[in-house]
Enzyme design. Structure first.
Site, short mmCIF file in Angstrom:
data_model
loop_
_atom_site.label_atom_id
_atom_site.label_comp_id
_atom_site.label_asym_id
_atom_site.label_seq_id
_atom_site.Cartn_x
_atom_site.Cartn_y
_atom_site.Cartn_z
N CYS A 110 0.83 -1.21 0.00
CA CYS A 110 0.00 0.00 0.00
C CYS A 110 0.86 1.26 0.00
CB CYS A 110 -0.95 0.00 1.19
SG CYS A 110 -0.14 -0.13 2.80
N HIS A 421 -1.31 1.22 7.50
CA HIS A 421 -1.84 1.20 6.13
C HIS A 421 -1.75 2.59 5.50
CE1 HIS A 421 -4.10 -0.21 2.75
NE2 HIS A 421 -5.14 0.57 2.99
#
Length: 471
Positions: A110, A421
């Site tokens: 990510c 994330h």
């Protein structure tokens, strides 16, 4: 291995066991049109999970595996590769892309996906990449840098044309080849990496490859797009020594401390730092203060929030969670050198006149009594009044004003740079914001973007990308 799906059989599919199962699933997606999240692959009586260690499965050459899953119904599954807009029926093309495609997470990638989505928002960068040839390598450019640039160009092209999420396999391979730190593993699983490091390394590589020798003469160069020239005064209060330095950087740092509540305050801290070095007059080390000012501005201004630091007691990166607000419109005039401020005055006056004209206000520029809001006299006009057309014609086009508009935010959620994330939030041409959470883009409201300022466990801004407002 051999994959059986519905009534179809796909023999001879290679599995790279050094890559996570998600990479294998993206291979099957290109063959079948079944998105990875819908795939159920039967292995040893169980279902293949995204974090399964291949070495525990005992796979053999030629082994047969079964996949269960339904393909996307919107478009016909391709034989190979992503589905492109031009391959759709004409009536579907217009509605297919309200924004560019998402990117599949290939196993803790990510950080890479969010970086790509934010930089993909710069049309001049895409134009420069389009003119970069597979066979052209500028002076001193190594093969790994060349390959990473080609992979960036191709990935951007797929994002613009595909109606399905893109699997950036080749880009990931080239990134890890050029910068091996992004291939670090822990317990045979690829580790999460720092998005700012990915951003910085990619920008550096492109600055080496996208040169006048490697692209069209009209293509904007990386220095013009992202480069910031700084001039610094280095002063030692103890010895009275003073010197000046200059450097080029690709981002401004927003330092965060207990008294920083807004981006402007953090930038001010970032441009004034202390360093310890040997003083020739004192014959020993002394404390010097470096005060920097911007001497040349780019078309796109990158701001990094310095949220991570090394925590000795736990021997890992820790995160500063403090809330730091940032604006949709950023004015950096106060951070510029006197020389640059002088250059900005006339374009800024013209911009203000243009904005006043939009609201139907009569633009009047008085004589020497007229003062800019910054406090210095303006020479934008000597007559008692001047309409906006005359003001526009007196100034060359595409001049920077020192005012920038927010177009992308890269955020991080979590307590450490080595976990959590990353997500990219990108403003579209129509003014809408899209949250690019890997392969799941979604529309967001502008007020939601301003809530990414920190202060809790929600996503918080790590990098902001601003576009110059020009006249």
């Amino acid at each position: 291995v051999c994959i059986k799906w519905q009534k179809q059989v796909f023999p001879g599919i290679e599995i790279d066991t050094s890559q996570p199962p998600m990479v294998f699933k993206t291979q099957l997606y290109t063959l079948t049109g079944v998105p990875p999240e819908r795939q159920k692959i039967m292995v040893k009586g169980g279902i293949l999970k995204d974090d399964t260690d291949w070495s525990t499965l005992g796979l053999k050459d030629g082994q047969k595996l079964m996949m269960i899953g339904t393909a996307d119904e919107i478009v016909k599954a391709p034989e190979k590769g992503p589905v492109f807009v031009e391959d759709l029926p004409e009536e579907e093309q217009a509605a297919a892309l309200g924004h560019s495609a998402g990117l599949y997470n290939l196993g803790n990638t990510c950080y890479m996906n969010s970086t790509l989505q934010c930089l993909h928002s710069v049309p001049e960068l895409k134009s420069a990449l389009l003119s970069y040839s597979d066979n052209v390598r500028g002076n001193g450019v190594d093969q790994a840098s060349h390959s990473l640039t080609v992979a960036t160009r191709n990935t951007f092209g797929e994002l613009d044309q595909s109606v399905r999420p893109v699997a950036p396999l080749h880009f990931l391979q080239m990134l890890r080849k050029k910068y091996p730190q992004f291939a670090q593993q822990q317990n045979n699983v690829y580790m999460q990496q720092d998005a700012e490091e990915c951003w910085t390394q990619l920008i550096y590589t492109l600055s080496q490859t996208l040169t006048s020798e490697a692209s069209e003469p009209t293509a904007a160069q990386m220095k013009e797009l992202f480069g910031i020239d700084l001039v610094s005064r280095v002063h030692c209060a103890e010895s009275g020594e003073e010197s000046s330095e200059s450097e080029s950087v690709y981002s401004l740092k927003c330092h965060i401390s207990h008294d920083v509540n807004h981006l402007h305050e953090g930038l001010k801290h970032g441009l004034k730092t202390e360093l310890e070095k040997v003083s020739p007059s004192l014959g020993r080390t002394a404390i010097y203060t470096r005060e920097s000012r911007i001497n040349e501005l780019p078309r796109y201004l990158t701001v990094q929030f310095v949220r991570f630091f090394w925590k000795r007691e736990s021997n890992q990166k820790a995160k500063i969670l403090r809330k730091v607000d940032y604006p949709l419109e950023l004015d950096v005039y106060d951070f510029c050198s006197d020389e640059l401020k002088l250059k900005l005055q006339t374009p800024r006056q013209v911009l203000r006149d243009a904005e006043s004209a939009k609201f139907g206000l009569k633009v009047e520029v008085k004589t020497s009594r007229t003062q800019n809001i910054e406090g210095s006299s303006t020479s934008a006009g000597e007559s008692s009044s001047m309409d906006i057309d005359k003001a526009d014609s007196s100034v060359p086009k595409k001049q920077l004003t020192g005012i920038y508009d927010l177009i992308a935010v890269l955020t991080h959620k979590g307590r450490s740079a080595d976990s959590g994330h990353y997500v990219g939030w990108v403003k579209q041409d129509d003014g809408k914001w899209i949250e690019f959470d890997d392969d799941n883009p979604s529309i967001r409201k502008e007020e939601e973007i301003l809530k990414l300022s920190g202060g809790g466990d929600w996503h918080m801004a790590y990098i902001c990308l601003y576009k110059a407002r020009v006249i």
